[in-house]
Design an enzyme around this catalytic site. Structure first.
Site, PDB file in Angstrom:
ATOM      1  N   GLY A 233      -4.507   5.020  -2.486  1.00  0.00           N
ATOM      2  CA  GLY A 233      -3.428   4.596  -3.358  1.00  0.00           C
ATOM      3  C   GLY A 233      -3.621   3.172  -3.821  1.00  0.00           C
ATOM      4  N   CYS A 234      -2.542   2.572  -4.218  1.00  0.00           N
ATOM      5  CA  CYS A 234      -2.552   1.209  -4.742  1.00  0.00           C
ATOM      6  C   CYS A 234      -3.129   0.235  -3.729  1.00  0.00           C
ATOM      7  CB  CYS A 234      -1.120   0.815  -5.094  1.00  0.00           C
ATOM      8  SG  CYS A 234      -0.922  -0.916  -5.504  1.00  0.00           S
ATOM      9  N   PHE A 235      -4.100  -0.558  -4.143  1.00  0.00           N
ATOM     10  CA  PHE A 235      -4.725  -1.477  -3.185  1.00  0.00           C
ATOM     11  C   PHE A 235      -3.802  -2.618  -2.770  1.00  0.00           C
ATOM     12  CE2 PHE A 235      -7.541  -2.729  -7.034  1.00  0.00           C
ATOM     13  CZ  PHE A 235      -6.573  -3.542  -7.603  1.00  0.00           C
TER      14      PHE A 235
ATOM     15  N   CYS B  12      -0.846  -2.152  -1.666  1.00  0.00           N
ATOM     16  CA  CYS B  12      -0.238  -1.595  -0.449  1.00  0.00           C
ATOM     17  C   CYS B  12      -1.228  -1.556   0.699  1.00  0.00           C
ATOM     18  CB  CYS B  12       0.244  -0.174  -0.695  1.00  0.00           C
ATOM     19  SG  CYS B  12       1.510  -0.001  -1.964  1.00  0.00           S
TER      20      CYS B  12
END
Length: 183
Positions: free
Chosen positions: A13-15, A17
């Site tokens: 997912g979003c880096f 996070c």
């Protein structure tokens, strides 16, 4: 890098996070946000966002194997994202948000596949795990404004709504694995 230091590369997912989660683990020496698994050299964020380069937002973790094992990193990896959704994490949709482990050694491949098999056997998730296990590919650091994003922007709505719950989760479930806060 000495013999006690190793590298792990995860896309989950979003880096913003994932970087924030792994930075807090004892034994993690560094976490670098970037892109891997795609078809062009030196991609930029705006290109990744189109989903056409084949890259995933990923993190490259340098860790001290005497303080944290690869299996422990896998445990946190699977506990802090949904490995059952193809090309999606929450509201983030596209191949750049896929769940993928990029192993750097044959031993990591074996461990990752065994970990997925164990989670599947124990029915830890209601749906099948779709996390790919692939050999390491060229890793391109993200633009500097993406580095250390959560720590530098905690009051941003995205950080408060999306990342804060992940941090609370690791504080609750992995308190024994966290770095001690300096006073």
């Amino acid at each position: 890098m000495n013999k006690d230091t190793a590298t792990a590369i995860f896309a989950n997912g979003c880096f913003w996070c994932t970087e924030a989660v792994f930075q807090r683990l004892n034994g993690v020496l560094s976490v670098l946000s970037g892109y891997t698994g795609g078809t062009i050299k030196n991609p930029a964020y705006r290109e990744i966002c189109t989903g056409r380069t084949g890259h995933a937002e990923a993190i490259k973790i340098e860790f001290d194997q005497n303080k944290i094992s690869y299996n422990e990193l896998l445990e946190v990896f699977f506990a802090t994202h949904d490995p059952t959704t193809l090309n999606r994490q929450g509201n983030d949709v596209g191949t750049q948000y896929r769940s993928e482990i990029f192993y750097t050694t044959e031993e990591q491949r074996v461990q990752a596949e065994a970990f997925i098999a164990l989670l599947t056997e124990k029915s830890i998730f209601e749906s099948p795990i779709v996390t790919a296990v692939s050999p390491e590919k060229p890793f391109y650091p993200a633009e500097e404004e993406h580095w250390n994003y959560y720590n530098d922007n905690r009051n941003q709505p995205y950080c408060r709504v999306i990342i804060d719950p992940k941090i609370k989760k690791i504080q609750h479930y992995f308190s024994d694995k966290l770095k001690t806060e300096k006073a």
